[in-house]
Write an enzyme that holds these catalytic residues in place. Sequence first.
Site, PDB file in Angstrom:
ATOM      1  N   ALA A  87       0.670  -1.253  -0.185  1.00  0.00           N
ATOM      2  CA  ALA A  87      -0.421   0.100  -0.076  1.00  0.00           C
ATOM      3  C   ALA A  87       1.086   1.693   0.093  1.00  0.00           C
ATOM      4  CB  ALA A  87      -1.211   0.000   1.121  1.00  0.00           C
ATOM      5  N   HIS A  88       2.188   1.162   0.811  1.00  0.00           N
ATOM      6  CA  HIS A  88       2.928   2.627   0.660  1.00  0.00           C
ATOM      7  C   HIS A  88       3.496   2.523  -0.670  1.00  0.00           C
ATOM      8  CE1 HIS A  88       2.935   2.179   5.076  1.00  0.00           C
ATOM      9  NE2 HIS A  88       3.430   3.151   5.099  1.00  0.00           N
ATOM     10  N   ARG A  89       3.734   1.329  -1.179  1.00  0.00           N
ATOM     11  CA  ARG A  89       4.379   1.512  -2.812  1.00  0.00           C
ATOM     12  C   ARG A  89       3.661   2.217  -3.512  1.00  0.00           C
ATOM     13  NH1 ARG A  89       7.314  -2.659  -0.932  1.00  0.00           N
ATOM     14  NH2 ARG A  89       5.948  -4.359  -2.128  1.00  0.00           N
TER      15      ARG A  89
END
Length: 194
Positions: free
Chosen positions: A37-39
């Site tokens: 999700a961060h990426r």
Amino acid sequence: MSQKNLCTPLEEREIKELHLGDIVYLSGEVYTARDKAHRRIAEYESRGKEKEIPIKKSSVIYHCGPLVQTSKDKGWEIIAAGPTTSGRMDEAAPYIIEKLRIHAIIGKGGMGILTREAMRKYGCVYFSMTGGAAVFAAARIKAVKAVYWKDLGIAEAVWHLLVEDFGPLIVSIDTSGNSLYNEIEKEARKTVGE
């Protein structure tokens, strides 16, 4: 050190008043986000697709991949929700703190110098959650408001949660970039050096 009960959205004034070691119980909305999700958030931000990011600005992100089940009566139900090691998100976290103006991150293990610098610059705190207390944490989650990006996998999806008295959370990095982990390490070195 003190104990505080805070509600989201967190106000800038509230988080600036927090000090290392303070105990916080959080109520309101929280979003989970892990590595994938961060990426994706970073990718969407860099490609001008901000409107497709489900996490609202000034939110609280919980580094967690919950264990969930679904039923006809209750819909999604969180069974366990322990923290993920936050250092895994260090590469993207400074960018996400800047772009989404994240006010707090919940996780375990602390975060690196670049993330701490972003926290200092943009006004964000880090709350440590006890590892191994996944069922206890899940009991403080009152509802799943939504789930986004299920294509990343259930654990990696973004879960929009409603929590009540979520904690105890320990302020481990404050808005000045001070780190409880660094303080503990310094004390440990003194002890070893004696």
